[in-house]
Design a protein around this motif. Structure first.
Motif, PDB file in Angstrom:
ATOM      1  N   LEU A 252       1.361  51.385 -57.757  1.00 23.34           N
ATOM      2  CA  LEU A 252       2.779  51.277 -58.101  1.00 23.34           C
ATOM      3  C   LEU A 252       3.275  52.554 -58.757  1.00 23.34           C
ATOM      4  CD1 LEU A 252       3.008  47.609 -59.456  1.00 23.34           C
ATOM      5  CD2 LEU A 252       3.213  48.448 -57.116  1.00 23.34           C
ATOM      6  N   GLU A 253       2.421  53.221 -59.501  1.00 23.55           N
ATOM      7  CA  GLU A 253       2.803  54.487 -60.121  1.00 23.55           C
ATOM      8  C   GLU A 253       2.934  55.591 -59.080  1.00 23.55           C
ATOM      9  OE1 GLU A 253       0.809  53.668 -64.518  1.00 23.55           O
ATOM     10  OE2 GLU A 253      -0.348  54.715 -62.975  1.00 23.55           O
ATOM     11  N   LEU A 254       2.224  55.439 -57.955  1.00 20.21           N
ATOM     12  CA  LEU A 254       2.355  56.378 -56.840  1.00 20.21           C
ATOM     13  C   LEU A 254       3.531  56.040 -55.924  1.00 20.21           C
ATOM     14  CD1 LEU A 254      -1.327  56.897 -55.601  1.00 20.21           C
ATOM     15  CD2 LEU A 254       0.099  58.530 -56.847  1.00 20.21           C
ATOM     16  N   LYS A 255       4.204  54.903 -56.210  1.00 18.20           N
ATOM     17  CA  LYS A 255       5.300  54.410 -55.371  1.00 18.20           C
ATOM     18  C   LYS A 255       4.804  54.052 -53.971  1.00 18.20           C
ATOM     19  CE  LYS A 255       8.628  57.335 -57.825  1.00 18.20           C
ATOM     20  NZ  LYS A 255       9.599  58.452 -57.720  1.00 18.20           N
ATOM     21  N   LYS A 256       3.640  53.417 -53.910  1.00 13.58           N
ATOM     22  CA  LYS A 256       3.048  53.037 -52.629  1.00 13.58           C
ATOM     23  C   LYS A 256       2.738  51.540 -52.594  1.00 13.58           C
ATOM     24  CE  LYS A 256       1.422  57.559 -51.224  1.00 13.58           C
ATOM     25  NZ  LYS A 256       2.491  57.670 -50.216  1.00 13.58           N
ATOM     26  N   GLU A 257       3.685  50.751 -53.027  1.00 15.91           N
ATOM     27  CA  GLU A 257       3.504  49.307 -53.003  1.00 15.91           C
ATOM     28  C   GLU A 257       3.373  48.786 -51.575  1.00 15.91           C
ATOM     29  OE1 GLU A 257       5.598  45.170 -54.644  1.00 15.91           O
ATOM     30  OE2 GLU A 257       6.353  47.116 -55.312  1.00 15.91           O
ATOM     31  N   TYR A 258       3.896  49.536 -50.602  1.00 19.17           N
ATOM     32  CA  TYR A 258       3.828  49.086 -49.207  1.00 19.17           C
ATOM     33  C   TYR A 258       2.385  49.017 -48.693  1.00 19.17           C
ATOM     34  CZ  TYR A 258       3.354  54.080 -48.075  1.00 19.17           C
ATOM     35  OH  TYR A 258       2.934  55.390 -48.015  1.00 19.17           O
ATOM     36  N   LEU A 259       1.446  49.598 -49.427  1.00 17.90           N
ATOM     37  CA  LEU A 259       0.039  49.508 -49.042  1.00 17.90           C
ATOM     38  C   LEU A 259      -0.677  48.342 -49.727  1.00 17.90           C
ATOM     39  CD1 LEU A 259      -0.997  53.286 -49.020  1.00 17.90           C
ATOM     40  CD2 LEU A 259      -0.379  51.830 -47.077  1.00 17.90           C
ATOM     41  N   ILE A 260       0.099  47.458 -50.350  1.00 17.87           N
ATOM     42  CA  ILE A 260      -0.458  46.261 -50.988  1.00 17.87           C
ATOM     43  C   ILE A 260       0.055  45.032 -50.247  1.00 17.87           C
ATOM     44  CG2 ILE A 260      -0.608  44.907 -53.105  1.00 17.87           C
ATOM     45  CD1 ILE A 260       0.095  47.517 -54.605  1.00 17.87           C
ATOM     46  N   GLU A 261      -0.839  44.205 -49.770  1.00 18.62           N
ATOM     47  CA  GLU A 261      -0.455  42.982 -49.073  1.00 18.62           C
ATOM     48  C   GLU A 261      -0.637  41.824 -50.049  1.00 18.62           C
ATOM     49  OE1 GLU A 261      -1.482  42.675 -44.964  1.00 18.62           O
ATOM     50  OE2 GLU A 261      -2.048  44.782 -44.839  1.00 18.62           O
ATOM     51  N   TRP A 262       0.472  41.490 -50.733  1.00 19.03           N
ATOM     52  CA  TRP A 262       0.451  40.495 -51.802  1.00 19.03           C
ATOM     53  C   TRP A 262       0.100  39.099 -51.292  1.00 19.03           C
ATOM     54  CZ3 TRP A 262       0.554  42.451 -56.531  1.00 19.03           C
ATOM     55  CH2 TRP A 262       1.197  43.672 -56.748  1.00 19.03           C
ATOM     56  N   GLY A 263       0.295  38.834 -50.013  1.00 22.03           N
ATOM     57  CA  GLY A 263       0.028  37.509 -49.474  1.00 22.03           C
ATOM     58  C   GLY A 263      -1.436  37.166 -49.355  1.00 22.03           C
ATOM     59  N   LYS A 264      -2.314  38.155 -49.527  1.00 22.82           N
ATOM     60  CA  LYS A 264      -3.747  37.869 -49.496  1.00 22.82           C
ATOM     61  C   LYS A 264      -4.128  36.942 -50.644  1.00 22.82           C
ATOM     62  CE  LYS A 264      -6.539  41.242 -49.077  1.00 22.82           C
ATOM     63  NZ  LYS A 264      -7.260  42.530 -49.130  1.00 22.82           N
ATOM     64  N   GLU A 265      -5.142  36.120 -50.415  1.00 23.92           N
ATOM     65  CA  GLU A 265      -5.561  35.162 -51.443  1.00 23.92           C
ATOM     66  C   GLU A 265      -5.983  35.877 -52.715  1.00 23.92           C
ATOM     67  OE1 GLU A 265      -8.841  31.594 -52.128  1.00 23.92           O
ATOM     68  OE2 GLU A 265      -8.461  32.367 -50.120  1.00 23.92           O
ATOM     69  N   ASP A 266      -6.760  36.934 -52.588  1.00 21.37           N
ATOM     70  CA  ASP A 266      -7.199  37.658 -53.774  1.00 21.37           C
ATOM     71  C   ASP A 266      -7.796  38.993 -53.345  1.00 21.37           C
ATOM     72  OD1 ASP A 266      -7.621  38.177 -56.432  1.00 21.37           O
ATOM     73  OD2 ASP A 266      -9.505  37.078 -56.565  1.00 21.37           O
ATOM     74  N   PHE A 267      -7.741  39.962 -54.234  1.00 19.42           N
ATOM     75  CA  PHE A 267      -8.462  41.214 -54.075  1.00 19.42           C
ATOM     76  C   PHE A 267      -8.649  41.812 -55.462  1.00 19.42           C
ATOM     77  CE2 PHE A 267      -3.951  42.214 -53.386  1.00 19.42           C
ATOM     78  CZ  PHE A 267      -3.732  43.245 -54.307  1.00 19.42           C
ATOM     79  N   ILE A 268      -9.628  42.677 -55.607  1.00 15.43           N
ATOM     80  CA  ILE A 268      -9.913  43.268 -56.914  1.00 15.43           C
ATOM     81  C   ILE A 268      -8.690  44.036 -57.416  1.00 15.43           C
ATOM     82  CG2 ILE A 268     -11.348  44.933 -58.166  1.00 15.43           C
ATOM     83  CD1 ILE A 268     -13.619  44.265 -56.248  1.00 15.43           C
ATOM     84  N   GLY A 269      -8.257  43.708 -58.630  1.00 11.72           N
ATOM     85  CA  GLY A 269      -7.118  44.380 -59.225  1.00 11.72           C
ATOM     86  C   GLY A 269      -5.786  43.692 -58.993  1.00 11.72           C
ATOM     87  N   LYS A 270      -5.759  42.610 -58.209  1.00 12.93           N
ATOM     88  CA  LYS A 270      -4.491  41.972 -57.846  1.00 12.93           C
ATOM     89  C   LYS A 270      -3.749  41.443 -59.065  1.00 12.93           C
ATOM     90  CE  LYS A 270      -2.361  38.385 -54.998  1.00 12.93           C
ATOM     91  NZ  LYS A 270      -2.555  37.300 -54.001  1.00 12.93           N
ATOM     92  N   SER A 271      -4.440  40.750 -59.974  1.00 17.99           N
ATOM     93  CA  SER A 271      -3.751  40.152 -61.125  1.00 17.99           C
ATOM     94  C   SER A 271      -3.157  41.229 -62.023  1.00 17.99           C
ATOM     95  CB  SER A 271      -4.716  39.265 -61.915  1.00 17.99           C
ATOM     96  OG  SER A 271      -5.843  40.008 -62.362  1.00 17.99           O
ATOM     97  N   SER A 272      -3.867  42.339 -62.209  1.00 21.40           N
ATOM     98  CA  SER A 272      -3.342  43.434 -63.028  1.00 21.40           C
ATOM     99  C   SER A 272      -2.116  44.064 -62.381  1.00 21.40           C
ATOM    100  CB  SER A 272      -4.420  44.495 -63.244  1.00 21.40           C
ATOM    101  OG  SER A 272      -5.506  43.975 -63.973  1.00 21.40           O
TER     102      SER A 272
END
Length: 372
Positions: A252-272
């Motif tokens: 998010l600090e790199l402004k690259k949220e488009y490389l995160i697929e929030w719909g996935k059940e879980d991935f390391i670092g997702k909650s943070s």
């Protein structure tokens, strides 16, 4: 320092060698400026065999990749690769990598050279701790990886391998089944140029390099070093491991949220990351144009606001042949900064004045040289 498998080939054609991420690599052959414009208007050949090359395979390969990366991978073999982040539990970036699903339960991953050892140890640890039935194999030092970038790169690749690549999309890949070598061609480049990367699972005494170099030279292109590679990625504002990317930086600090697929059940670092998304990132990557002073801002130089308050630091700086000016990338703190706002950069021997500009600096390159 590690040496590229074809280091002797580069020395034979006059490469000036230097260090990068514990590897001795070609910095340039004739000059960075000449290689820059040749790559932009014709094509350039890079030896990028220093990059980490990993195979992840096994019974749980799909589940493992879903858990450790920010992207989703379909069950079937995909005709296109994906750029993905690998994160720690705090959402900090271990690496930003290119991932290809090349077979059922088998993935090919290219990492930054500086993250290679960390990636191998980290993936091995996660697999062991969470009982994933997979193997992680490091193929870095037993294989070659070349990049051809520029508007005429497709012509060269088609001529060398007799392959129709017109329909190959960006990040698309293709194995050369008819080849006597174990080759894979991918349409990708560490810039906004068109380009291809060629992975050869062997050394082959440099025969493929020689063939590519001969065809590129006949085309009017040239071999290119890491000076040009870094400038092209910098102008495209692509983050580099160890500069814009480390474990204190989030997507998010790199402004690259488009490389995160929030719909996935879980991935390391997702909650943070999800919490950071709600409250906002602590810092943001910005572009900086130098408006007073002739020094190039370097990594770690402190940045101050126009009111002389500390507000961030520089991550990369370079002289752009395209814009004919000095530019920089850097992180500013959580306050809202707007394009046009002036900044002061503290450098050895004096201060540099700059102003915030939009990034990426450039998204596509003109196809005619604008400078003689």
């Amino acid at each position: 320092m590690r040496k590229l498998p074809l280091a002797h080939k580069h020395l034979e054609i006059g490469a000036r060698m230097g260090g990068f991420a514990s590897w001795e690599v070609p910095l340039f052959y004739k000059s960075i400026r000449e290689e820059y414009f040749t790559c932009k208007n014709n094509c350039g050949l890079f030896d990028i065999s220093h990059l980490g090359k990993f195979i992840v395979q096994g019974k749980d390969a799909e589940a493992f990749m879903e858990f450790i990366s920010t992207r989703h991978f379909p069950e079937k073999v995909s005709p296109r690769g994906k750029v993905s982040f690998f994160l720690n539990i705090r959402g900090g970036i271990i690496d930003m990598s290119l991932i290809y699903k090349i077979e059922d339960r088998k993935f090919l991953i290219f990492t930054n050279a500086g993250a290679r050892e960390k990636f191998f140890l980290w993936t091995s640890y996660i697999a062991n701790q969470h009982h994933f039935d997979i193997e992680v194999e490091d193929h870095t030092e037993g294989s070659l990886l070349f990049s051809i970038q520029g508007p005429k790169s497709r012509e060269v690749v088609k001529r060398v391998f007799s392959e129709n690549l017109d329909s190959l999309p960006r990040f698309g890949w293709k194995k050369l089944a008819a080849s006597n070598h174990s080759l894979m061609i991918m349409r990708s480049a560490f810039s906004y140029e068109d380009g291809f990367e060629i992975w050869h699972q062997g050394i082959d005494n440099g025969n493929i390099w020689e063939t590519l170099l001969r065809q590129i030279t006949e085309q009017g292109g040239c071999p290119c070093g890491f000076g040009v590679r870094d400038l092209l990625r910098f102008e495209a504002s692509l983050p580099l491991h160890g500069q814009e990317i480390d474990e204190t930086v989030t997507p998010l600090e790199l402004k690259k949220e488009y490389l995160i697929e929030w719909g996935k059940e879980d991935f390391i670092g997702k909650s943070s990351l999800y919490l950071e998304r709600k409250i906002g990132p602590k810092k943001q990557l910005v572009g900086i144009e130098i408006i007073e002073g002739r020094k190039i801002p370097r990594y770690g130089y402190p940045v101050y606001s126009s009111q002389n308050l500390p507000c961030g630091y520089i991550t990369s700086g370079n002289y752009s042949f395209m814009f004919r000016k000095i530019l920089g990338l850097g992180f500013l703190d959580q306050q809202s900064y707007s394009p046009g706002e002036e900044l002061i950069i503290s450098a050895p021997g004096g201060k540099i004045k700059g102003r915030i500009v939009d990034i990426p600096f450039i998204t596509s390159f003109p196809r005619k040289e604008n400078e003689k």
